[in-house]
Design an enzyme around this catalytic site. Structure first.
Site, PDB file in Angstrom:
ATOM      1  N   GLU A 227      -8.377 -66.410  14.705  1.00  0.00           N
ATOM      2  CA  GLU A 227      -8.931 -66.939  13.466  1.00  0.00           C
ATOM      3  C   GLU A 227      -9.733 -68.206  13.736  1.00  0.00           C
ATOM      4  OE1 GLU A 227      -6.826 -65.967   9.451  1.00  0.00           O
ATOM      5  OE2 GLU A 227      -6.110 -67.910  10.115  1.00  0.00           O
TER       6      GLU A 227
ATOM      7  N   GLU B 137     -12.924 -67.170  15.050  1.00  0.00           N
ATOM      8  CA  GLU B 137     -13.715 -66.564  13.989  1.00  0.00           C
ATOM      9  C   GLU B 137     -14.359 -67.645  13.125  1.00  0.00           C
ATOM     10  OE1 GLU B 137     -11.553 -63.990  11.299  1.00  0.00           O
ATOM     11  OE2 GLU B 137     -13.364 -63.545  10.129  1.00  0.00           O
TER      12      GLU B 137
ATOM     13  N   CYS C 284      -3.448 -63.788   6.151  1.00  0.00           N
ATOM     14  CA  CYS C 284      -2.147 -63.378   6.684  1.00  0.00           C
ATOM     15  C   CYS C 284      -1.108 -63.124   5.606  1.00  0.00           C
ATOM     16  CB  CYS C 284      -1.628 -64.376   7.712  1.00  0.00           C
ATOM     17  SG  CYS C 284      -2.024 -66.052   7.331  1.00  0.00           S
TER      18      CYS C 284
ATOM     19  N   SER D 131     -10.920 -63.832   6.260  1.00  0.00           N
ATOM     20  CA  SER D 131     -10.941 -63.644   7.703  1.00  0.00           C
ATOM     21  C   SER D 131     -10.635 -62.176   7.978  1.00  0.00           C
ATOM     22  CB  SER D 131      -9.863 -64.534   8.331  1.00  0.00           C
ATOM     23  OG  SER D 131      -9.509 -64.015   9.598  1.00  0.00           O
TER      24      SER D 131
ATOM     25  N   LYS E  42       4.711 -57.339   2.637  1.00  0.00           N
ATOM     26  CA  LYS E  42       4.545 -56.828   4.003  1.00  0.00           C
ATOM     27  C   LYS E  42       4.904 -55.349   4.099  1.00  0.00           C
ATOM     28  CE  LYS E  42       3.603 -60.767   6.142  1.00  0.00           C
ATOM     29  NZ  LYS E  42       2.348 -61.018   6.814  1.00  0.00           N
TER      30      LYS E  42
ATOM     31  N   GLU F  21       1.830 -53.695   3.118  1.00  0.00           N
ATOM     32  CA  GLU F  21       0.831 -53.891   4.160  1.00  0.00           C
ATOM     33  C   GLU F  21       1.090 -52.934   5.323  1.00  0.00           C
ATOM     34  OE1 GLU F  21       1.118 -57.485   6.488  1.00  0.00           O
ATOM     35  OE2 GLU F  21      -1.061 -57.694   6.559  1.00  0.00           O
TER      36      GLU F  21
ATOM     37  N   GLU G 113      -4.929 -47.749   6.806  1.00  0.00           N
ATOM     38  CA  GLU G 113      -5.738 -48.108   7.980  1.00  0.00           C
ATOM     39  C   GLU G 113      -4.925 -48.804   9.063  1.00  0.00           C
ATOM     40  OE1 GLU G 113      -5.894 -49.417   4.983  1.00  0.00           O
ATOM     41  OE2 GLU G 113      -6.239 -51.588   5.012  1.00  0.00           O
TER      42      GLU G 113
ATOM     43  N   CYS H  95       5.623 -68.772   2.940  1.00  0.00           N
ATOM     44  CA  CYS H  95       6.624 -67.739   3.238  1.00  0.00           C
ATOM     45  C   CYS H  95       8.063 -68.200   3.036  1.00  0.00           C
ATOM     46  CB  CYS H  95       6.470 -67.250   4.666  1.00  0.00           C
ATOM     47  SG  CYS H  95       4.810 -66.678   5.004  1.00  0.00           S
TER      48      CYS H  95
END
Ligand SMILES: Cc1cc2nc3c(=O)[nH]c(=O)nc-3n(C[C@H](O)[C@H](O)[C@H](O)COP(=O)(O)O)c2cc1C
Ligand code: SF4
Ligand code: SF4
Ligand code: SF4
Ligand code: SF4
Ligand code: FES
Ligand code: FES
Lengths: 594, 159, 388
Positions: A281, A284, A308, A328, A367, A370, A375, A524
């Site tokens: 990141e 990036e 994230c 990102s 999560k 996710e 994908e 979190c």
């Protein structure tokens, strides 16, 4: 602010005007039972469990909702109060599917506790439980069982006030009043972000996370399978709460041992992939800055925003689908870990990836969703086979009959078990930003970030939106284009704050280069998969524990993690390289806004 | 679809786009389309910057804001005690027989929906029924049938 | 208790005395404080059910410092057996509007609303043009005040003042926590006076005819007269304006048809007075209060059916947010059905009576709090009918 005086159960109390009777009672250690009340949320005053007698009033007063007044005389435990409370709890029980024996929230349920405390006789009233209530298991993350709902509306207030998503609402009225989505659609068709905040604010088993621990047990029991588990940074500072430890206890070593004792083949650290995320990141961001500032590439979107937090990602996909370019492209640490566990790890260990079962233990409900995004199979397999919450892990440890307190400490396995303090602080709001700055600043200038002990205090703490700016000076030759640039960053947690940040972005008025967003209040450590209860005080203690964790680490910068250096050398070759692109980066999809 | 969109736009232009205008807008949609379709609720949500769930949750509180399909004409028969005492049950039976539907149902051609209502505010002249916005008091089974026939004579001979 | 003789009164619908704009002119010639003083000294109490002193309400609202205040006319009339507000709005709507304008002038409000129940939408045909004209007229008189209509969407609970505000704000009609009261925080969070249709007409008329003609009617606790909606077993069903403080026996003598077994006073949220009590109950705030609903039942009527009807009403019309009311109403209904079927012993009635006590003291709003009124007065007086 003026101070007022009142008496509660013959105790004198002084309190600021505007506070409720409940607040005043707390001050003098008088416990009044509550149900619809939650410290995180605005007052509802609908369950009526907290009623008290106020001298001079014919009816009882809901202490959570009635402001304390000067000279008030309050009694919290008279026969009138007790009778009413007992009746109210009995009424709630009469509309409830009282199957505590098979309920996930048993022993951690506010209705159950009240019912036990008031010794409710289930036969006092007829059952008015609606027949044929179906449990909604359509979502990967959240399970909704209306038969366990006490209609306190905490979930609705959570989704509105903390998250500003409003996926949940109250529908119908009178006897038909219930908690529902738009048109009562299944949750997977609603605009729900799967953040799970409603779950940790629900007092009962009406909203829970979908449980996958049976799958994990099955994999562990299967000789042919090699089970790897990665545990997120904020789990180690919260799991203790499930197992008899006080809030804010760091139990990393015991947690690792317990997982080994469950029979997991390899216990690894999400902090490792968090470090990896930081490196990817960070590069990036620098690349975006170069393209925007040097090459004047107008297709580059700034500010760049972290990706994230899968609840946040789904939120922006629904609510700001036009602005996905700001995200990102880095996968979350969980998904980076998953993709590597079935490629790099498999290769190094000489295990056929099809035999690897990759599990993550997360503070998070999103999560789960996710892990099941279609994908997320870049390794050629499902990258993560199951995402469990901190709570589910607590249950597994109990199911295994482990005496957690007695366990010795042990270290994470290798490879992908080594981490840094930077990876650890991912678990608290501002942590990703702090870790990223520690790395990016050093990459650009060759020096440590200009903060005492690397502790970037402006991005820490529980304020909804935090800002910081660092001037880049004496840059290394590669980054000379950044010379004199003041890097502006912001941190938001809780989706209501994310929305504020995004409104600015959408209006083209965002002054920042880089923004960290976490879906859950506190990041979190306050995630939807964390132990219940979670509130401001608890979030603060967990965050403190995370920062202690960081201070105790020998390495505190992601790019200095020896295993990170190694994986680039041996496998990824370079940040943002071809392998990275295939395994560690992703794309997003537009979803319906309403 | 386009129609619904335009209708909502018109209503929002007329009433305004703050949440305070939600009920008048929803009433306007019901006046035009009989009930609130998913599409209409989503359009209203967009226009007022609400979530669709909020619109649905609000609408479902009110008995005049249908969130499920109803017929073009909604017949409400008062079921509260004064009207019960003056014989509302006979009225209901007559209408059920005429329209070949049960209480709560809609005719197949979507012309009529029959529902019960709490006190309509004409208790001294019961039984009372409300057809759309029009009140009919002191009705008899025969009168009820005439009233419904007048609304749609063709429909009833076709039956 | 000294009973007043049953006297029919003609204040509300009296048209000889209603040149509405003249009344308004008269009011505007007074100071706000004088108006409030006059309403207070008349002893007028709200006619919507709760009976709060109207003048005091206005005084509290006037005392609030706020640029924005509202006057709301509560025309949500949903109490079973009540239909007088409809008649008032149909026959003497101008008097209602003048009452609102007087209130606005007294408290300093610039905007007012008539919250009309959806079932009365047919009135809009006449009301809308009337209001339009009225708004112009009052502007011409130099009063900066505008009245608008707001149609309800079908929910009895929206007659409760704070639920009504929620509804006007585009939300579910769930009553708010109190305090704060509407005179401090009402519609849009601003100081608001909300009055019943009939209350507002009395305000107009008190300004018109003065305090004395009003005050000499009724009793010390229940000054003046009131409009009653009379239905059930009577040949004289309809709307009557009667002096407050009359005995139930006088009422029954006048309106009953000779075989009256009970009168339900105040609708589903009111009290049932059985024959044996006709003689010692008076109608008024110190006796049996009522928003106007009077339902007369003959010997042939089953009081079980009456109670069941009310309980069904409450279970449907409760907003559903608070536990005692949402679940309590269902329990009462299911409970009496179970007793009737013999599935629960008759002693279960005592449990249910206790439950209504909990509902009364612990419910969030007047709906849940008043379920006990009809439940206990019917069950205690007609216990056998509940069981057999
Ligand atoms: C459940 C419930 C329903 C009510 N319905 C009405 C109503 O339809 N009309 C009305 O004027 N007041 C109604 N009220 C009383 C109002 O809350 C409020 O007290 C009244 O409008 C004040 O006006 P008043 O002082 O002129 O009576 C209701 C109260 C409750 C608790
Ligand atoms: S939600 Fe609570 S009370 Fe209900 S079954 Fe589960 S543990 Fe028991
Ligand atoms: S998971 Fe989050 S977004 Fe979904 S309903 Fe719950 S609080 Fe709302
Ligand atoms: S789902 Fe949970 S939080 Fe929501 S209303 Fe029901 S019990 Fe309360
Ligand atoms: S008492 Fe009944 S109507 Fe009033 S707030 Fe409670 S549930 Fe709603
Ligand atoms: S905790 Fe106070 S009413 Fe629910
Ligand atoms: S009871 Fe039917 S209109 Fe009132």
């Amino acid at each position: 602010m003026s101070i007022i005086n009142l008496t509660i159960d013959n105790k004198k109390v002084s309190i600021e005007k505007g506070q409720t009777i409940l607040d005043a009672a707390k001050k003098v250690n008088v416990r009044i039972p509550t149900l619809c009340h939650h410290e995180d949320l605005c007052v509802a005053g609908n369950c009526r469990v907290c009623v008290v007698e106020v001298e001079g009033s014919k009816t009882l007063s809901a202490s959570c909702a009635v402001p304390a007044e000067d000279g008030m005389v309050v009694k919290t435990n008279t026969p009138k109060v007790r009778n009413a409370r007992k009746d109210i709890v009995a009424l709630l029980v009469s509309e409830h599917n009282t199957q505590c024996t098979t309920c996930y929230r048993s022993m951690n349920c506010e209705l159950q506790a009240l019912s036990a405390e008031y010794n409710i006789d289930n036969n006092r009233y007829l059952s008015v439980l609606k027949p044929n209530i179906e449990i909604d298991r359509s979502s990967w993350s959240i399970e909704k069982d209306d038969s366990k709902c006490v209609r306190c509306q905490r979930c609705v207030r959570t989704c509105a006030e903390l998250q500003h998503v409003n996926a949940l609402t109250v529908s119908g009225k009178g006897k038909d009043m219930k908690i529902s989505t738009f048109m009562d659609l299944p949750l997977n068709e609603a605009i729900c972000t799967n953040c799970g905040q409603c779950v940790i604010h629900c007092p009962t088993g009406a909203l829970t996370e979908r449980r996958y621990f049976d799958r994990v047990w099955e994999a562990i029991g299967n000789e042919k399978k090699h089970v790897v588990i990665n545990t997120a940074p904020s789990v180690r500072v919260a799991i203790g709460e499930m197992l008899g430890y006080p809030v804010g206890s760091r139990v990393t070593g015991k947690m690792v041992t317990s997982l080994k004792r469950l029979g997991v083949d390899s216990v690894l650290d999400t902090d490792f992939s968090a470090d990896l995320t930081i490196v990817e990141e960070g590069y990036e961001l620098l690349q975006r800055l170069r393209k925007a500032l040097v090459e004047n590439d107008t297709s580059i979107k700034l500010p760049m925003i972290t990706s994230c937090s899968p609840g946040w990602v789904k939120f922006i996909e629904h609510i700001f689908p036009e602005h996905l370019g700001h995200l990102s492209t880095c996968k979350s640490p969980q998904q980076m870990f998953g993709a590597l566990s079935k490629t790099y790890y498999a290769e190094k260990k000489g295990i056929d990836p099809k035999d690897i079962v990759s599990i993550s233990i997360m503070p998070c409900a999103a999560k789960k969703f996710e892990a099941n995004r279609p994908e997320m199979n870049d390794s050629g397999y499902r990258d993560i086979d199951a995402g469990l919450t901190t709570r589910e892990l607590g249950h597994m440890i109990n199911q295994a009959g482990l005496n957690f307190a007695e366990l010795e400490d042990s270290e994470f396995d290798s490879i992908m078990g080594e981490s840094t303090g930077a990876g650890a602080i991912f678990g608290a709001t501002g942590g990703v930003m702090e870790a990223a700055l520690r790395t990016a600043y050093e990459l650009v200038t060759g020096r440590d970030v200009p903060f005492d002990n690397l502790n970037i205090l402006p991005v820490r703490g529980m304020e909804g939106i935090k800002e910081a700016a660092i001037k880049l000076e004496n840059c290394l030759p590669d980054w000379s284009f950044l010379e004199g640039v003041e890097l502006k960053v912001a941190v938001a947690h809780g989706l209501i704050n994310a929305r504020k940040i995004m409104d600015q972005v959408a209006a083209g008025k965002s002054p920042y280069h880089f923004i960290e967003v976490m879906a859950c209040p506190g990041g979190c450590i306050g995630g939807g998969g964390q132990p219940i209860p979670t509130n401001d005080e608890i979030r603060k203690k967990r965050a403190e524990a995370i920062y202690e964790e960081d201070m105790n680490m020998p390495v505190r910068k992601s790019h200095k993690n020896p295993e990170i250096i190694k994986i680039y050398k041996e496998f990824l070759k370079e940040p943002l390289g071809e392998v990275s692109h295939r395994l560690l980066h992703t794309s997003y999809k537009k979803r319906n806004h309403y | 679809m386009i129609q619904t969109k335009n209708l909502v736009k018109e209503l929002v232009d007329k009433h305004g786009c703050s949440r305070n205008n939600l009920l008048p807008i929803l009433q306007g949609v019901v006046a035009d389309e009989n009930y609130l379709t998913e599409k209409a609720m989503v359009e209203v949500a967009k226009a007022l910057d609400l979530s669709s769930a909020e619109v649905y949750g609000t609408a479902s509180f009110y008995s005049y804001l249908f969130t499920k399909p109803v017929g073009k004409n909604v017949i409400r028969v008062c079921k509260t005690i004064s009207c019960k005492m003056s014989g509302k049950q006979k009225i209901v039976q007559a209408i059920e027989k005429l329209l070949k539907i049960k209480m709560g149902e809609t005719t197949r051609d979507k012309q009529f929906t029959l529902i019960e209502s709490n006190c309509l505010g004409w208790c001294h002249k019961g039984p009372v029924m409300l057809v759309n916005d029009d009140v009919y008091s002191e009705i008899t089974p025969e009168k009820a049938i005439d009233i419904i026939r007048d609304l749609d004579p063709k429909h009833l001979t076709d039956f | 208790m000294g009973y007043k003789g049953l006297k029919k009164v003609d204040i509300i619908f009296d048209c000889a005395n209603c040149e509405p704009l003249e009344v308004l002119k008269k009011a505007l010639a007074m100071t706000p404080d004088q108006i409030i003083e006059q309403i207070i000294s008349s002893g007028l109490r709200g006619r919507g059910g709760a009976g709060f002193p109207t003048g005091l309400k206005w005084k509290l609202a006037k005392a609030e410092k706020s640029d924005v205040k509202y006057v709301i006319c509560n025309a949500d009339e949903g109490e079973p057996g009540t239909f007088k507000d409809r008649e008032i709005l149909d026959v003497v709507p101008s008097k209602v509007l003048v009452g609102m304008a007087i209130c606005a002038y007294a408290i300093g409000a610039k905007e007012g609303f008539v919250y009309l129940r959806n079932e009365y939408n047919f009135l809009l045909k006449d009301l809308n043009p009337l209001i339009e004209k009225f708004n112009k007229n009052i502007q011409n008189l130099g009063l900066d005040f505008t009245i608008k209509m707001f149609s309800g969407s079908g929910a009895y609970i929206c007659g409760e003042e704070s639920a009504l505000f929620e509804s006007m704000e585009g939300k579910r009609g769930e009553p708010r926590n109190k305090p704060p009261y509407p005179t401090k925080i009402g519609y849009n969070g601003k100081p608001t006076v909300i009055n019943n249709v009939e209350t507002l007409v009395y305000c107009t008329m008190i300004i018109r005819i003065g305090v004395e003609p009003f005050k000499k009617l009724g009793t010390s606790d229940s000054r003046g007269s009131k409009v009653f909606s009379i239905s059930g077993d009577t040949t004289k069903a309809g709307i009557y304006e009667l002096e407050l403080g009359i005995g139930v026996d006088e009422f029954v003598k006048e309106f009953g048809n000779g075989d009256t077994k009970a009168v339900q006073i105040g609708g589903a949220s009111g009290f049932c007075v059985p024959r044996k009590d006709f003689k010692n109950k008076i109608i008024g705030f110190e006796g049996v209060p009522t928003g106007g609903s009077m339902m007369i039942f003959n010997s042939s009527r089953s009081m079980y059916n009456v109670l069941k009807d009310y309980l069904e009403f409450f279970a449907e019309e409760s907003c559903g947010q608070c536990t005692p009311c949402r679940v309590g109403t269902q329990q009462l209904l299911k409970g009496i059905e179970a007793i009737k079927r013999g599935e629960k012993p008759s002693s279960y009635l005592n449990q249910l009576l206790k439950l209504t006590e909990t509902m009364k003291v612990a419910s969030k709003c007047g709906l849940g709090q008043s379920v006990q009124n009809s439940f206990s007065s019917i069950v205690n007086n007609f216990r056998e009918e509940m069981i057999y």
